[in-house]
Write a protein that holds these residues in place. Structure first.
Motif, PDB file in Angstrom:
ATOM      1  N   LEU A  41       0.842  -1.207   0.000  1.00 21.34           N
ATOM      2  CA  LEU A  41       0.000   0.000   0.000  1.00 21.34           C
ATOM      3  C   LEU A  41       0.875   1.256   0.000  1.00 21.34           C
ATOM      4  CD1 LEU A  41      -2.825  -0.858   2.564  1.00 21.34           C
ATOM      5  CD2 LEU A  41      -2.882  -1.009   0.111  1.00 21.34           C
ATOM      6  N   ALA A  42       1.965   1.202   0.765  1.00 23.53           N
ATOM      7  CA  ALA A  42       2.847   2.365   0.838  1.00 23.53           C
ATOM      8  C   ALA A  42       3.439   2.632  -0.544  1.00 23.53           C
ATOM      9  CB  ALA A  42       3.964   2.105   1.840  1.00 23.53           C
ATOM     10  N   TYR A  43       3.771   1.547  -1.251  1.00 19.60           N
ATOM     11  CA  TYR A  43       4.350   1.665  -2.584  1.00 19.60           C
ATOM     12  C   TYR A  43       3.389   2.394  -3.514  1.00 19.60           C
ATOM     13  CZ  TYR A  43       5.723   0.247  -7.257  1.00 19.60           C
ATOM     14  OH  TYR A  43       6.068   0.248  -8.566  1.00 19.60           O
ATOM     15  N   SER A  44       2.077   2.112  -3.354  1.00 22.53           N
ATOM     16  CA  SER A  44       1.094   2.754  -4.233  1.00 22.53           C
ATOM     17  C   SER A  44       0.661   4.119  -3.723  1.00 22.53           C
ATOM     18  CB  SER A  44      -0.143   1.875  -4.351  1.00 22.53           C
ATOM     19  OG  SER A  44       0.162   0.787  -5.163  1.00 22.53           O
ATOM     20  N   GLY A  45       1.269   4.552  -2.623  1.00 18.60           N
ATOM     21  CA  GLY A  45       0.945   5.887  -2.128  1.00 18.60           C
ATOM     22  C   GLY A  45      -0.339   5.958  -1.328  1.00 18.60           C
ATOM     23  N   ILE A  46      -0.843   4.780  -0.877  1.00 20.91           N
ATOM     24  CA  ILE A  46      -2.109   4.829  -0.125  1.00 20.91           C
ATOM     25  C   ILE A  46      -1.859   5.142   1.346  1.00 20.91           C
ATOM     26  CG2 ILE A  46      -4.074   3.401   0.625  1.00 20.91           C
ATOM     27  CD1 ILE A  46      -3.956   2.116  -2.161  1.00 20.91           C
ATOM     28  N   ILE A  47      -0.707   4.661   1.884  1.00 15.50           N
ATOM     29  CA  ILE A  47      -0.352   5.063   3.259  1.00 15.50           C
ATOM     30  C   ILE A  47       1.078   5.594   3.229  1.00 15.50           C
ATOM     31  CG2 ILE A  47      -1.881   3.455   4.478  1.00 15.50           C
ATOM     32  CD1 ILE A  47       0.455   1.581   4.869  1.00 15.50           C
ATOM     33  N   ALA A  48       1.458   6.332   4.275  1.00 10.55           N
ATOM     34  CA  ALA A  48       2.802   6.919   4.314  1.00 10.55           C
ATOM     35  C   ALA A  48       3.837   5.810   4.464  1.00 10.55           C
ATOM     36  CB  ALA A  48       2.888   7.855   5.509  1.00 10.55           C
ATOM     37  N   PRO A  49       4.935   5.853   3.677  1.00 11.67           N
ATOM     38  CA  PRO A  49       5.959   4.805   3.767  1.00 11.67           C
ATOM     39  C   PRO A  49       6.457   4.598   5.191  1.00 11.67           C
ATOM     40  CG  PRO A  49       6.391   6.216   1.879  1.00 11.67           C
ATOM     41  CD  PRO A  49       5.238   6.834   2.603  1.00 11.67           C
ATOM     42  N   SER A  50       6.530   5.683   5.985  1.00  8.75           N
ATOM     43  CA  SER A  50       7.070   5.530   7.343  1.00  8.75           C
ATOM     44  C   SER A  50       6.150   4.670   8.216  1.00  8.75           C
ATOM     45  CB  SER A  50       7.227   6.903   7.979  1.00  8.75           C
ATOM     46  OG  SER A  50       5.959   7.536   7.999  1.00  8.75           O
ATOM     47  N   ALA A  51       4.858   4.602   7.842  1.00  5.54           N
ATOM     48  CA  ALA A  51       3.909   3.847   8.684  1.00  5.54           C
ATOM     49  C   ALA A  51       3.816   2.383   8.273  1.00  5.54           C
ATOM     50  CB  ALA A  51       2.523   4.488   8.595  1.00  5.54           C
ATOM     51  N   ALA A  52       4.395   2.025   7.105  1.00  3.72           N
ATOM     52  CA  ALA A  52       4.225   0.658   6.601  1.00  3.72           C
ATOM     53  C   ALA A  52       4.799  -0.343   7.585  1.00  3.72           C
ATOM     54  CB  ALA A  52       4.912   0.520   5.254  1.00  3.72           C
ATOM     55  N   GLY A  53       4.067  -1.442   7.775  1.00  4.77           N
ATOM     56  CA  GLY A  53       4.531  -2.483   8.686  1.00  4.77           C
ATOM     57  C   GLY A  53       4.057  -2.241  10.102  1.00  4.77           C
ATOM     58  N   LYS A  54       3.654  -0.976  10.397  1.00  2.12           N
ATOM     59  CA  LYS A  54       3.113  -0.701  11.731  1.00  2.12           C
ATOM     60  C   LYS A  54       1.641  -0.313  11.636  1.00  2.12           C
ATOM     61  CE  LYS A  54       6.629   2.306  12.777  1.00  2.12           C
ATOM     62  NZ  LYS A  54       7.688   2.002  11.803  1.00  2.12           N
ATOM     63  N   ALA A  55       1.270   0.257  10.483  1.00  3.82           N
ATOM     64  CA  ALA A  55      -0.099   0.762  10.362  1.00  3.82           C
ATOM     65  C   ALA A  55      -1.109  -0.382  10.322  1.00  3.82           C
ATOM     66  CB  ALA A  55      -0.225   1.587   9.090  1.00  3.82           C
ATOM     67  N   LEU A  56      -0.697  -1.532   9.749  1.00  3.48           N
ATOM     68  CA  LEU A  56      -1.635  -2.638   9.510  1.00  3.48           C
ATOM     69  C   LEU A  56      -2.912  -2.079   8.890  1.00  3.48           C
ATOM     70  CD1 LEU A  56      -1.086  -4.760  12.744  1.00  3.48           C
ATOM     71  CD2 LEU A  56       0.022  -4.979  10.545  1.00  3.48           C
ATOM     72  N   ALA A  57      -2.723  -1.356   7.799  1.00  7.85           N
ATOM     73  CA  ALA A  57      -3.826  -0.591   7.214  1.00  7.85           C
ATOM     74  C   ALA A  57      -4.961  -1.486   6.737  1.00  7.85           C
ATOM     75  CB  ALA A  57      -3.300   0.232   6.043  1.00  7.85           C
ATOM     76  N   MET A  58      -4.631  -2.751   6.391  1.00  4.03           N
ATOM     77  CA  MET A  58      -5.701  -3.613   5.889  1.00  4.03           C
ATOM     78  C   MET A  58      -6.595  -4.093   7.034  1.00  4.03           C
ATOM     79  SD  MET A  58      -5.279  -3.779   2.632  1.00  4.03           S
ATOM     80  CE  MET A  58      -5.510  -5.205   1.620  1.00  4.03           C
TER      81      MET A  58
END
Length: 730
Positions: A41-58
């Motif tokens: 998701l971070a790669y596609s610009g949907i969440i901030a790269p810094s949050a990837a792996g911690k956001a658990l956006a899905m």
């Protein structure tokens, strides 16, 4: 590096079928699916790269974030650029916990490829095996992402050689699964290999990944990976080998485009005539063909109502289109066509075949339904679930005035999750909710409380089943007015046929010729097949064995209704019956129609079935779970003690590194205090997971107590009835 793409960019690319990929992320619980999805998701610009792996956006549900596991499947549409070509990638993140395996199976229907995520240290676990098997049955092509490679370096401190050996072992174990479960023509074709980059290694938490293609292109080796961790240069590694490049590159290279995948998937999931116009449109994935879609998932949007998400196999779906919901035999109107970008729904107006649209406005549709612009086409094959609801709780509102609210919330929950069964016990008036396991029910009751409805729940209870043990001679029962006689006998049904009834391969709705061929294959003769009066989806059947008797044809429905009642509630403790083959042998009806209506024949048929079952002898079945325990080798004896103390048994033990894996089975009714005892005996060092295995007979020594307990709970007399109460003498 990442520039955010607008919906209009996606719509331009989507017209070209070669540039679409539909894939899902599947794995054992806690192996890192959602963490990996974050990087994509971070790669596609949907969440901030810094949050990837911690956001658990899905995991956008509050319950998922608190428990740290995925419960609902989530859809996203991503854009990926490889060299000069852009691709639209539809991704579904699925749950790993066995209680939610129904959601995984439904998601598989919508996708063509699966990325199986696997922990480098733990290797291939039971649930990895289960989900891979389901994917192969749906003809979904798997590729492998070995996650948590950093653990091999930081925890196990392996040398590059040892590390490669460990990873190669995981790959060969995974290929064994494909060898075991894939259909013959895909066994070799679909095996994964490190050489062709259908295996990727990485760490979703640290957001890097590598495979052979990437190593060649960017000159990275395993030594660089180890250096990065030893010299704390992980950030440089992420820069050189971002996770999304490796994983999405693997998806684009190895997963088929929709128009290639349908050629071999449609014959498996749609049993209509492939040479008809509809069949040809499905196989061609044709935008101009009839609109045909299968719904795999329903989500309730608080503002917009039910959203039907599914795979469009043929045609184009547009806003305002009227469409037939084949299973429900009614029409619906699509208010708007959308797709998901993370948890945001984007309105697009129309989508072509091969995509995963989200439709608003179809309030009557349910997961598993077939939508079509053509009336009366064959439906898609039903989804086969690996387990059945085995645990239930009784719930009631704390304040009686909340009852209508509770009914509405339960209705919404069952729309979203067809594996949740809600029934009302007619005698005690209790509302019973049945699910796949304790966690499944726990999540459901939390959802009800979140909707501001206070409820009181009982302790979790186990569902039982009843079955017949032997055969009996025909017995006779009279109708309430004593003017009609029904003769009935019963015997155990062949397991193979009972299984086909439960999976839906055989049913009253299916094509007669297909059903006849299946029954012939199982050893039935043509005469018996023609005389079937009713198939019951719990795995029972009623056969007409009468010869030359009047009025049988017009009385069939009434007799079936009595049979149906007994199959829902058996004689011993009013639990569902399974594996029974009833034969209706003789009928003495009253001459006058008024004296042989439903009110007379229904009860007579019910009594005859009950009498036959009690004469033949019945057994109570309880659900048995398979259990896999991972524990330090010196504590294996303690695990065996816990299992045997709970009527379980150890079936197999194997060594894996410093720990042992104990495989066994245990009755579901004994698992409620399992965690306390297991932790007590192993000082909290054992981890385990259970999954439904089979129904087994309750031991004789416990039968009387079990039956008395269930009957007491249901408000019935403690003693089960006697055969003589249902059998009439001349």
């Amino acid at each position: 590096m990442v520039k955010f793409k607008s919906t209009s960019d996606v719509m331009k690319i989507i017209k070209n079928k070669d540039q679409i990929r539909n894939f899902g992320v599947i794995a054992h619980v806690d192996h890192g699916k959602t963490t990996m999805s974050d990087s994509l998701l971070a790669y596609s610009g949907i969440i901030a790269p810094s949050a990837a792996g911690k956001a658990l956006a899905m995991d956008f549900d509050k319950e998922e974030q608190q428990r740290g596991i995925t419960i609902y499947q989530a859809n996203v549409t991503l854009l990926f650029q490889q060299k000069d070509k852009e691709y639209v990638i539809n991704m579904i993140d699925t749950p790993g916990h066995v209680d939610f395996s129904g959601r995984v199976i439904r998601s598989l229907r919508a996708i063509d490829g699966a990325v199986v995520v696997c922990d480098a240290v733990e290797g291939i676990m039971t649930q990895t095996e289960t989900v891979t098997r389901m994917a192969l049955e749906e003809r979904v092509k798997p590729v492998l992402f070995i996650n948590k490679v950093d653990r091999l370096i930081k925890e196990l401190r392996l040398t590059p050689e040892k590390m490669q050996a460990q990873l190669a072992e995981v790959v060969s174990n995974f290929n064994q699964l494909i060898d075991t479960y894939a259909e013959p023509e895909y066994k070799e074709k679909w095996k994964v290999s490190i050489q062709d980059a259908s295996v990727t290694f990485g760490s979703a938490k640290d957001r890097w990944a590598i495979n052979v293609d990437l190593m060649k292109e960017r000159g990275i080796t395993f030594k660089d990976v180890i250096d990065a961790y030893e010299n704390e240069k992980v950030a440089d590694l992420v820069e050189k080998a971002p996770l999304a490049d490796a994983v999405l590159g693997m998806v684009v290279k190895h997963h088929p485009a929709p128009k290639d995948a349908v050629k071999y998937r449609i014959p498996q999931i749609w049993k209509g005539d492939l040479d008809s116009d509809v069949g040809k449109a499905l196989l061609a994935c044709d935008d101009s063909g009839p609109t045909i879609m299968m719904i795999v998932n329903m989500v309730l949007d608080p503002a917009a109502g039910p959203v039907a998400i599914g795979r469009l196999f043929s045609g184009t779906i547009k806003d305002g289109q009227t469409i037939n919901i084949i299973d429900e035999k009614r029409e619906g109107r699509v208010q708007s066509v959308n797709f998901f970008m993370g948890n945001q729904r984007e309105q697009v107006g129309e989508l072509g075949a091969g995509n995963i649209p989200a439709l608003l406005g179809l309030t009557e549709a349910r997961a598993g339904n077939t939508l079509s612009s053509v009336k009366d086409i064959p439906m898609f094959e039903g989804v086969k679930y690996v387990s059945e609801p085995v645990v239930q709780v009784a719930i009631e509102p704390k304040h009686p005035k909340d009852l209508p609210k509770l009914v509405e919330i339960l209705r919404q929950l069952t729309i979203e999750d067809p594996n949740l069964i809600v029934k009302i016990d007619e005698e005690s008036g209790e509302t019973i909710v049945a699910g796949m396991g304790v966690l499944h029910l726990d999540v459901a009751t939390h959802r009800i409380q979140d909707a501001k409805c206070e409820i009181v729940t009982s302790e979790p209870l186990i569902n039982y089943r009843e079955t017949v043990k032997a055969g009996c001679e025909p017995i006779m029962a009279k109708s309430p007015n004593r003017h009609n006689k029904i003769f009935m006998k019963v015997e155990p049904l062949e397991p193979e046929i009972a299984h086909m009834l439960r999976t839906g391969e055989i049913s009253d709705m299916k094509d007669k010729k297909v059903v006849a061929d299946l029954l012939k294959g199982a050893g039935w003769d043509t005469d018996t097949i023609k005389r079937v009066m009713k198939f019951d989806s719990r795995g029972n059947v009623l056969i007409n064995g009468t010869k030359g008797v009047q009025f049988v044809q017009e009385s069939t429905d009434s007799i079936n209704s009595g049979f149906d009642e007994v199959m829902k509630e058996g004689p011993l403790c009013k639990e569902q019956m399974r594996d029974c083959k009833f034969t209706f042998t003789h009928f003495v009806p009253h001459e006058d129609t008024a004296h042989r209506g439903l009110s007379q024949l229904g009860p007579a048929s019910r009594r005859a079935c009950m009498g036959a079952l009690l004469t033949a002898g019945t057994a109570v079945l309880e659900p048995t779970l398979a259990i896999e325990v991972r524990v330090p080798t010196d504590l294996v004896g303690n695990v065996a003690t816990v299992l045997s103390g709970k009527r379980g048994k150890v079936l197999d033990m194997s060594q894996k590194g410093a720990s042992s894996i104990v495989t066994g089975e245990i009755p579901a009714s004994e698992t409620f205090t399992l965690s306390e005892e297991m932790r007590g005996q192993t000082a909290g060092r054992a981890t385990w997971n259970t999954s439904f295995k089979e129904w087994t007979e309750v031991p004789k020594s416990m039968l009387a107590t079990a039956v008395a307990d269930i009957r007491k709970r249901k408000g019935l007399a403690p003693e089960p009835p006697n055969a003589s109460e249902f059998i009439d003498k001349e």
